[in-house]
Design a protein around this motif. Structure first.
Motif, PDB file in Angstrom:
ATOM      1  N   ASN A  32     -37.912  -9.206 -13.617  1.00 48.88           N
ATOM      2  CA  ASN A  32     -36.812  -9.935 -12.982  1.00 48.88           C
ATOM      3  C   ASN A  32     -36.272 -11.025 -13.899  1.00 48.88           C
ATOM      4  N   GLY A  33     -37.154 -11.789 -14.508  1.00 52.24           N
ATOM      5  CA  GLY A  33     -36.723 -12.862 -15.406  1.00 52.24           C
ATOM      6  C   GLY A  33     -35.992 -12.342 -16.625  1.00 52.24           C
ATOM      7  N   GLU A  34     -36.494 -11.260 -17.209  1.00 55.65           N
ATOM      8  CA  GLU A  34     -35.854 -10.690 -18.398  1.00 55.65           C
ATOM      9  C   GLU A  34     -34.489 -10.103 -18.062  1.00 55.65           C
ATOM     10  N   VAL A  35     -34.388  -9.402 -16.938  1.00 52.64           N
ATOM     11  CA  VAL A  35     -33.102  -8.829 -16.529  1.00 52.64           C
ATOM     12  C   VAL A  35     -32.109  -9.945 -16.224  1.00 52.64           C
ATOM     13  N   GLN A  36     -32.566 -11.018 -15.575  1.00 56.30           N
ATOM     14  CA  GLN A  36     -31.678 -12.142 -15.266  1.00 56.30           C
ATOM     15  C   GLN A  36     -31.143 -12.768 -16.551  1.00 56.30           C
ATOM     16  N   ARG A  37     -32.011 -12.986 -17.529  1.00 54.89           N
ATOM     17  CA  ARG A  37     -31.604 -13.580 -18.800  1.00 54.89           C
ATOM     18  C   ARG A  37     -30.577 -12.699 -19.519  1.00 54.89           C
ATOM     19  N   GLU A  38     -30.847 -11.405 -19.580  1.00 55.40           N
ATOM     20  CA  GLU A  38     -29.939 -10.490 -20.275  1.00 55.40           C
ATOM     21  C   GLU A  38     -28.621 -10.325 -19.534  1.00 55.40           C
ATOM     22  N   LEU A  39     -28.656 -10.270 -18.191  1.00 55.28           N
ATOM     23  CA  LEU A  39     -27.412 -10.187 -17.421  1.00 55.28           C
ATOM     24  C   LEU A  39     -26.542 -11.410 -17.664  1.00 55.28           C
ATOM     25  N   SER A  40     -27.149 -12.578 -17.701  1.00 55.68           N
ATOM     26  CA  SER A  40     -26.385 -13.803 -17.971  1.00 55.68           C
ATOM     27  C   SER A  40     -25.708 -13.731 -19.333  1.00 55.68           C
ATOM     28  N   ASN A  41     -26.449 -13.277 -20.345  1.00 48.06           N
ATOM     29  CA  ASN A  41     -25.867 -13.163 -21.684  1.00 48.06           C
ATOM     30  C   ASN A  41     -24.742 -12.148 -21.726  1.00 48.06           C
ATOM     31  N   ILE A  42     -24.931 -11.009 -21.078  1.00 48.63           N
ATOM     32  CA  ILE A  42     -23.911  -9.955 -21.087  1.00 48.63           C
ATOM     33  C   ILE A  42     -22.647 -10.423 -20.378  1.00 48.63           C
ATOM     34  N   ILE A  43     -22.798 -11.026 -19.197  1.00 49.02           N
ATOM     35  CA  ILE A  43     -21.630 -11.480 -18.440  1.00 49.02           C
ATOM     36  C   ILE A  43     -20.902 -12.583 -19.197  1.00 49.02           C
ATOM     37  N   ARG A  44     -21.659 -13.484 -19.810  1.00 45.78           N
ATOM     38  CA  ARG A  44     -21.043 -14.612 -20.507  1.00 45.78           C
ATOM     39  C   ARG A  44     -20.335 -14.191 -21.794  1.00 45.78           C
ATOM     40  N   SER A  45     -20.938 -13.292 -22.567  1.00 50.61           N
ATOM     41  CA  SER A  45     -20.413 -13.054 -23.908  1.00 50.61           C
ATOM     42  C   SER A  45     -19.769 -11.694 -24.122  1.00 50.61           C
ATOM     43  N   GLU A  46     -20.102 -10.681 -23.336  1.00 49.77           N
ATOM     44  CA  GLU A  46     -19.609  -9.347 -23.638  1.00 49.77           C
ATOM     45  C   GLU A  46     -18.540  -8.830 -22.685  1.00 49.77           C
ATOM     46  N   VAL A  47     -18.587  -9.214 -21.419  1.00 48.50           N
ATOM     47  CA  VAL A  47     -17.621  -8.714 -20.445  1.00 48.50           C
ATOM     48  C   VAL A  47     -16.330  -9.504 -20.586  1.00 48.50           C
ATOM     49  N   LYS A  48     -15.220  -8.791 -20.780  1.00 49.75           N
ATOM     50  CA  LYS A  48     -13.930  -9.444 -21.037  1.00 49.75           C
ATOM     51  C   LYS A  48     -12.936  -9.283 -19.894  1.00 49.75           C
ATOM     52  N   ASP A  49     -13.409  -9.035 -18.684  1.00 50.06           N
ATOM     53  CA  ASP A  49     -12.532  -8.862 -17.532  1.00 50.06           C
ATOM     54  C   ASP A  49     -11.932 -10.211 -17.155  1.00 50.06           C
ATOM     55  N   PRO A  50     -10.600 -10.319 -17.068  1.00 47.64           N
ATOM     56  CA  PRO A  50      -9.981 -11.616 -16.737  1.00 47.64           C
ATOM     57  C   PRO A  50     -10.241 -12.074 -15.302  1.00 47.64           C
ATOM     58  N   ARG A  51     -10.697 -11.176 -14.442  1.00 48.28           N
ATOM     59  CA  ARG A  51     -10.981 -11.568 -13.059  1.00 48.28           C
ATOM     60  C   ARG A  51     -12.259 -12.388 -12.951  1.00 48.28           C
ATOM     61  N   ILE A  52     -13.136 -12.269 -13.934  1.00 47.93           N
ATOM     62  CA  ILE A  52     -14.420 -12.972 -13.874  1.00 47.93           C
ATOM     63  C   ILE A  52     -14.218 -14.432 -14.279  1.00 47.93           C
ATOM     64  N   ALA A  53     -14.590 -15.327 -13.387  1.00 53.66           N
ATOM     65  CA  ALA A  53     -14.418 -16.765 -13.632  1.00 53.66           C
ATOM     66  C   ALA A  53     -15.322 -17.221 -14.774  1.00 53.66           C
ATOM     67  N   PRO A  54     -14.858 -18.187 -15.571  1.00 51.26           N
ATOM     68  CA  PRO A  54     -15.683 -18.663 -16.690  1.00 51.26           C
ATOM     69  C   PRO A  54     -16.957 -19.375 -16.246  1.00 51.26           C
ATOM     70  N   MET A  55     -16.959 -19.962 -15.072  1.00 55.78           N
ATOM     71  CA  MET A  55     -18.137 -20.668 -14.564  1.00 55.78           C
ATOM     72  C   MET A  55     -18.917 -19.757 -13.614  1.00 55.78           C
ATOM     73  N   THR A  56     -19.408 -18.646 -14.157  1.00 58.32           N
ATOM     74  CA  THR A  56     -20.180 -17.683 -13.386  1.00 58.32           C
ATOM     75  C   THR A  56     -21.609 -17.691 -13.892  1.00 58.32           C
ATOM     76  N   SER A  57     -22.564 -17.746 -12.969  1.00 54.96           N
ATOM     77  CA  SER A  57     -23.961 -17.728 -13.398  1.00 54.96           C
ATOM     78  C   SER A  57     -24.771 -16.774 -12.523  1.00 54.96           C
ATOM     79  N   VAL A  58     -25.815 -16.235 -13.111  1.00 54.39           N
ATOM     80  CA  VAL A  58     -26.740 -15.361 -12.396  1.00 54.39           C
ATOM     81  C   VAL A  58     -27.857 -16.249 -11.856  1.00 54.39           C
TER      82      VAL A  58
END
Length: 120
Positions: A12-38
Motif C-alpha cells: 500500500n505504501g509503495e503504490v501510494q508513493r508511486e501513484l503520487s509521483n505518476i499523477i504529479r509528474s507524468e499525467v498531463k490531463d488539464p482537468r487534473i488540479a495541480p493541488m492533488t494528492s493521494v
C-alpha cells in the motif's frame, strides 16, 4: 494474506508513493488540479484491485474534474505503475474523492464561530 498484513501495508505504501509521483509528474490531463494528492491506498490482498483516495484542493467543480481526468487516465497510470513497481499483478485502480480534510476545516470553522459567539 490478511488484509492488514505487513506485506500488504508495505505494498500500500509503495503504490501510494508511486501513484503520487505518476499523477504529479507524468499525467498531463488539464482537468487534473495541480493541488492533488493521494491520501491513502488500499490494495486488495489478491493484488487485483486498488482503491486510491484522492484529495483535491479547490472547489467542487475542480474536484469532480480531477476525478474524471484520473478515471480517463487510469490505463496510462496503471501502465506506468506496472513499469515502476514489480508486482505479480498490476491492480485495477478506482479513484475515490476523499473529503476528510475539507470536512475537518469546516468543523474547525464552526467550532471557532461557536467560541466567538459565546465570548460575545
Amino acid at each position: 494474506m490478511q488484509k492488514n498484513s505487513m506485506k500488504n501495508m508495505r505494498i500500500n505504501g509503495e503504490v501510494q508513493r508511486e501513484l503520487s509521483n505518476i499523477i504529479r509528474s507524468e499525467v498531463k490531463d488539464p482537468r487534473i488540479a495541480p493541488m492533488t494528492s493521494v491520501v491513502a491506498v488500499e490494495v486488495a490482498p489478491d493484488l487485483k484491485t486498488c482503491k486510491a483516495y484522492i484529495s483535491v484542493f479547490g472547489d467542487e467543480e475542480a474536484q469532480n474534474n480531477t476525478i474524471k481526468g484520473l478515471n480517463s487516465a487510469e490505463g496510462y497510470i496503471r501502465h506506468a505503475l506496472a513499469k515502476s513497481i514489480n508486482l505479480r499483478n498490476t491492480p485495477e485502480i478506482r479513484f475515490i474523492l476523499d473529503q476528510s480534510i475539507e470536512y475537518g476545516v469546516n468543523m474547525s470553522k464552526k467550532i471557532d464561530e461557536v467560541i466567538g459567539q459565546e465570548e460575545s
